[in-house]
Design an enzyme around this catalytic site. Structure first.
Site, short mmCIF file in Angstrom:
data_model
loop_
_atom_site.label_atom_id
_atom_site.label_comp_id
_atom_site.label_asym_id
_atom_site.label_seq_id
_atom_site.Cartn_x
_atom_site.Cartn_y
_atom_site.Cartn_z
CG PHE A 124 -2.32 -0.35 1.00
CD1 PHE A 124 -2.72 -1.00 -0.15
CD2 PHE A 124 -3.29 -0.03 1.94
CE1 PHE A 124 -4.05 -1.32 -0.38
CE2 PHE A 124 -4.62 -0.34 1.73
CZ PHE A 124 -5.00 -0.99 0.57
CD GLN A 238 -5.95 9.07 3.95
OE1 GLN A 238 -6.65 8.06 4.07
NE2 GLN A 238 -4.67 9.07 4.19
CG HIS A 240 -8.56 7.51 -1.56
ND1 HIS A 240 -8.21 7.27 -2.86
CD2 HIS A 240 -8.16 6.43 -0.86
CE1 HIS A 240 -7.64 6.08 -2.94
NE2 HIS A 240 -7.59 5.55 -1.73
CG LEU A 254 -11.84 4.43 -2.39
CD1 LEU A 254 -11.37 5.81 -1.99
CD2 LEU A 254 -11.47 3.42 -1.34
CD GLU A 257 -3.16 3.64 -0.91
OE1 GLU A 257 -3.97 4.47 -0.49
OE2 GLU A 257 -2.04 3.47 -0.44
NE ARG A 288 -4.91 5.92 1.08
CZ ARG A 288 -5.78 5.13 1.68
NH1 ARG A 288 -6.55 5.61 2.62
NH2 ARG A 288 -5.88 3.87 1.34
CG HIS A 353 -10.88 7.63 1.94
ND1 HIS A 353 -11.89 6.75 1.59
CD2 HIS A 353 -9.82 6.85 2.29
CE1 HIS A 353 -11.45 5.51 1.74
NE2 HIS A 353 -10.22 5.54 2.18
NE ARG A 388 -7.17 5.87 6.51
CZ ARG A 388 -7.61 4.85 5.76
NH1 ARG A 388 -7.54 3.62 6.21
NH2 ARG A 388 -8.14 5.06 4.58
C1 LIG Z 1 -14.71 3.14 0.40
C2 LIG Z 1 -13.84 2.91 1.59
C3 LIG Z 1 -12.77 2.02 1.48
C4 LIG Z 1 -11.95 1.80 2.58
N1 LIG Z 1 -10.92 0.91 2.46
C5 LIG Z 1 -10.14 0.65 3.55
C6 LIG Z 1 -9.09 -0.32 3.47
O1 LIG Z 1 -8.86 -0.96 2.45
N2 LIG Z 1 -8.34 -0.52 4.59
C7 LIG Z 1 -8.55 0.15 5.75
O2 LIG Z 1 -7.83 -0.08 6.72
N3 LIG Z 1 -9.56 1.06 5.85
C8 LIG Z 1 -10.35 1.31 4.78
N4 LIG Z 1 -11.37 2.23 4.89
C9 LIG Z 1 -11.66 2.83 6.19
C10 LIG Z 1 -12.40 1.81 7.05
O3 LIG Z 1 -13.36 1.13 6.29
C11 LIG Z 1 -13.10 2.46 8.21
O4 LIG Z 1 -12.26 3.35 8.84
C12 LIG Z 1 -13.58 1.43 9.21
O5 LIG Z 1 -14.35 0.44 8.57
C13 LIG Z 1 -14.36 2.10 10.31
O6 LIG Z 1 -14.94 1.10 11.10
P1 LIG Z 1 -15.76 1.52 12.39
O7 LIG Z 1 -16.23 0.26 12.99
O8 LIG Z 1 -14.97 2.44 13.19
O9 LIG Z 1 -16.98 2.36 11.85
P2 LIG Z 1 -18.08 2.01 10.75
O10 LIG Z 1 -17.82 0.78 10.00
O11 LIG Z 1 -18.26 3.28 10.01
O12 LIG Z 1 -19.35 1.70 11.62
C14 LIG Z 1 -20.00 2.69 12.34
C15 LIG Z 1 -21.41 2.25 12.50
O13 LIG Z 1 -22.05 3.06 13.47
C16 LIG Z 1 -23.37 3.25 13.06
N5 LIG Z 1 -23.88 4.48 13.65
C17 LIG Z 1 -23.34 5.73 13.57
N6 LIG Z 1 -24.11 6.62 14.24
C18 LIG Z 1 -25.14 5.92 14.75
C19 LIG Z 1 -26.28 6.30 15.50
N7 LIG Z 1 -26.51 7.55 15.87
N8 LIG Z 1 -27.16 5.32 15.82
C20 LIG Z 1 -26.95 4.05 15.44
N9 LIG Z 1 -25.89 3.64 14.73
C21 LIG Z 1 -25.00 4.57 14.37
C22 LIG Z 1 -23.30 3.37 11.55
O14 LIG Z 1 -24.48 2.99 10.95
C23 LIG Z 1 -22.17 2.43 11.20
O15 LIG Z 1 -22.64 1.20 10.74
C24 LIG Z 1 -12.19 2.48 3.79
C25 LIG Z 1 -13.25 3.38 3.88
C26 LIG Z 1 -14.07 3.60 2.79
C27 LIG Z 1 -15.19 4.57 2.91
#
Ligand SMILES: Cc1cc2nc3c(=O)[nH]c(=O)nc-3n(C[C@H](O)[C@H](O)[C@H](O)COP(=O)(O)OP(=O)(O)OC[C@H]3O[C@@H](n4cnc5c(N)ncnc54)[C@H](O)[C@@H]3O)c2cc1C
Length: 584
Positions: A124, A238, A240, A254, A257, A288, A353, A388
């Site tokens: 990456f 960030q 992207h 997206l 990468e 990035r 992103h 990041r």
């Molecule tokens: C397109 C894309 C590609 C990515 N690719 C990568 C990658 O290859 N590698 C990497 O390391 N990272 C990647 N990332 C970043 C990574 O996916 C996220 O940082 C990570 O999944 C965040 O996980 P999380 O559990 O913190 O939050 P999330 O997966 O965002 O989960 C948060 C959850 O909380 C819920 N929520 C929020 N507010 C409320 C509320 N008020 N009431 C009830 N529920 C609520 C939401 O519905 C959501 O489901 C990518 C991000 C994107 C957008």
């Protein structure tokens, strides 16, 4: 006319809000530590935002590059974060990442394997070694499904379609949350000894964003902020370098990468492989922030394509390799644009992103500054600094999800009695009631205004006068809040969720603008056209507090020192080039 639907109470020892990777990992840890756990999320169980993650997840396993080490992972993360990461958090992540990923593989996560059945690892951008494990370009889905299966095996309940409107607090302690069902509207008071908040980031507050509709408006950060937690590094977002441009409804989606990791090349409309001018050594595998700025500059200076982007080309890889290693990207372009990326280049541009900033937490336990409230994942601050490294956020969700879940379970077990405040519950209900009325404004339109303001004035490149204007424009949107139309429809209570998202957006946008205005320098993903150089005196974090009157105040906070035994590793890592990065 009163719309208030029914209400019930559910109790548990640890309540987890958010069913993404951080939430599920926290729930598993809390359950294994003996807690009675409930997970609530506003989407369905296997559709939390984490499913979007594509390219991979990092750990210094050294399967492909045996010279790799956790110390090198630490050093790469610190340096590419422009020294704004908290070294204590970065060290924990780098040390514990290998075990976190091995555990996930043992639970059945379908990571790609080498010919001798070890976990494969790919490059990456800006990593010294190949340390990114992956499952095609569906890594997030693979991680989330594995965690969901494990949670189910442990008998953890995940309650779907619940929107949390407020954390319940009394005497500086959190004792649960009020949520409503997005369809039926009925409310549930979730009472708990400890709460783990895993609500994701705030990148959907920009017009072009890699997040989806109805997620990532900073809802989780806002819940904590209202409860008294502080937010940090909110200006560090960030962008992207490669998001889709067309069609309009998919703008910002997206282009992973992994496309560049697999050999994708960037060209401008003149056919120049322009990364030669920005980072000759690393080219498309540069960091990035540098590629985002390079793309932005090429477009801004008129060397962009017909739709205002630059071109990302993988045609030289051949269709078989593309279908094997980038299957989602292949489908994405066929589905949205009828474009065969094995035959023609993709047109791409920067997209918001990832939120490097978020809730202030204790490095080891991820306890927030509110009693009994923990947080993990993208809604927290401290790991990524000003930029990041790709693949570090998924591993953050596993490492700190586990730590937060364990700490919450411990807290629950040590608690003498459960806290409860009738007044706090009544206030939370009254707040929701006050939002439900007929009006002349629609949340969606106001959300769009905020997203345009942030894209225009606090996007890839910022300056003081634009941000000043943006703060004024947010005030204008605020004045429309009392007139927002909120009532149940046939589909349910979407209006109520949208207006709460709007409140979250306004607060996180303001916190972002205040931090970005104070950071009078260019550092990592934060690029100021009026302060194009890095200022060594600003090696600090900016922390935002919300007063009882709702006003935000900002103060600098100094960072912890890097432990002596790790400083030499930093000296060995590649130095990000910071000076004069804004090209004329
Ligand atoms: C397109 C894309 C590609 C990515 N690719 C990568 C990658 O290859 N590698 C990497 O390391 N990272 C990647 N990332 C970043 C990574 O996916 C996220 O940082 C990570 O999944 C965040 O996980 P999380 O559990 O913190 O939050 P999330 O997966 O965002 O989960 C948060 C959850 O909380 C819920 N929520 C929020 N507010 C409320 C509320 N008020 N009431 C009830 N529920 C609520 C939401 O519905 C959501 O489901 C990518 C991000 C994107 C957008």
């Amino acid at each position: 006319m009163s719309y208030r639907p029914g209400s019930r109470t559910r109790a548990c020892s640890v309540l987890v809000i958010g069913s993404g990777a951080a939430g599920l990992r926290a729930a598993i840890a809390a359950r294994e530590a003996g807690a009675d756990v409930l997970v609530i999320g506003k989407r369905s169980r296997l559709d939390a935002h984490t499913v979007l993650a594509a390219g991979g997840i990092n750990a210094a396993l050294g399967t492909v590059d045996p010279e790799d080490s956790w110390q090198q992972h630490f050093a790469d993360t610190m340096r590419e974060g422009y020294y704004l990461g908290d070294p204590r958090i970065v060290e924990i992540m780098a040390r514990e990442a290998p075990a976190a990923i091995t555990e996930l593989a043992d639970w059945g996560c379908p990571f790609a394997r080498t010919s001798d059945d070890r976990l494969d690892q790919r490059y990456f951008g800006a990593h010294t070694f190949r340390r990114t494990c992956y499952a095609g370009d569906y890594t997030g889905r693979a991680v989330l499904t594995t965690l969901a299966d494990e949670a189910q095996r442990l008998g953890i309940s995940v309650i779907e379609e619940q929107y949390v409107s407020r954390l319940l607090t009394a005497d500086g302690q959190c004792f649960g949350a009020l949520a409503f069902d997005l369809h039926a509207g009925d409310r549930t008071v979730f009472e708990a000894d400890a709460v783990v908040l895993c609500g994701g980031g705030h990148t959907r507050i920009w017009r072009r964003s890699s997040s989806r509709r109805d997620e990532n408006y900073g809802e989780g950060m806002w819940l904590a902020f209202q409860a008294g937690a502080r937010l940090m590094d909110m200006e560090l977002v960030q962008f992207h370098p490669t998001g889709m441009l067309l069609p309009e409804e998919a703008a910002g989606t997206l282009v992973t990468e992994a496309v560049r990791g697999e050999g994708g090349r960037l060209y401008n409309a003149k056919g120049e492989r322009f990364m030669e001018r920005y980072d000759l050594e690393r080219m498309e595998l540069s960091s990035r922030d540098r590629i985002a700025l390079a793309n932005y500059t090429e477009i801004k200076e008129g060397r962009g394509g017909p739709n205002g982007g630059v071109f990302l080309d993988v045609t030289h890889l051949g269709k078989d390799a593309i279908l094997e290693r980038l299957p989602r990207m292949y489908r994405q372009f066929v589905e949205y644009q009828m474009l065969d990326i094995a035959k023609e280049p993709m047109e791409v541009a920067p997209t918001a992103h990832y939120s490097m900033g978020g809730i202030v937490v204790d490095p080891a336990t991820h306890a927030s500054e509110v009693g009994a409230l923990y947080a993990a994942g993208e809604c927290t601050a401290g790991l990524h600094g000003a930029n990041r490294l790709g693949g570090n956020s998924l591993v953050e969700t596993l490492v700190f999800g586990r730590r937060a879940g364990e700490a919450a379970a411990r807290f629950s077990q040590e608690r003498e009695s459960r806290l409860r405040s009738r007044r706090a519950i009544d206030e939370a209900h009254a707040e929701l009631d006050s939002l439900i009325h007929n009006g002349t404004e629609l949340s969606r339109a106001l959300q769009r205004q905020v997203r345009n303001v942030m894209w225009e004035h606090c996007g890839v490149v910022r300056d003081a006068s634009g941000m000043e204007r943006a703060l004024g424009m947010l005030d204008e949107v605020r004045t429309a809040l009392p007139s927002v139309d909120v009532r149940p429809s046939e589909e349910g209570w979407g209006d109520l969720a949208h207006v709460l998202d709007l409140h979250a957006m306004l607060s996180t946008a303001e916190a972002t603008l205040r931090g970005a205005s104070a950071r009078k320098e260019t550092r990592g993903a934060h690029i100021r056209s009026d302060f194009p150089e890095l200022n060594p005196e600003l090696e600090v974090s900016f922390v935002v507090r919300r007063g009882d009157d709702g006003q935000l105040t900002l103060e600098p906070a100094s960072l912890s020192a890097v432990p002596d035994e790790l400083t030499s590793w930093i000296a060995r890592a590649r130095e990000p080039d910071t000076a004069g990065r804004l090209l004329e």
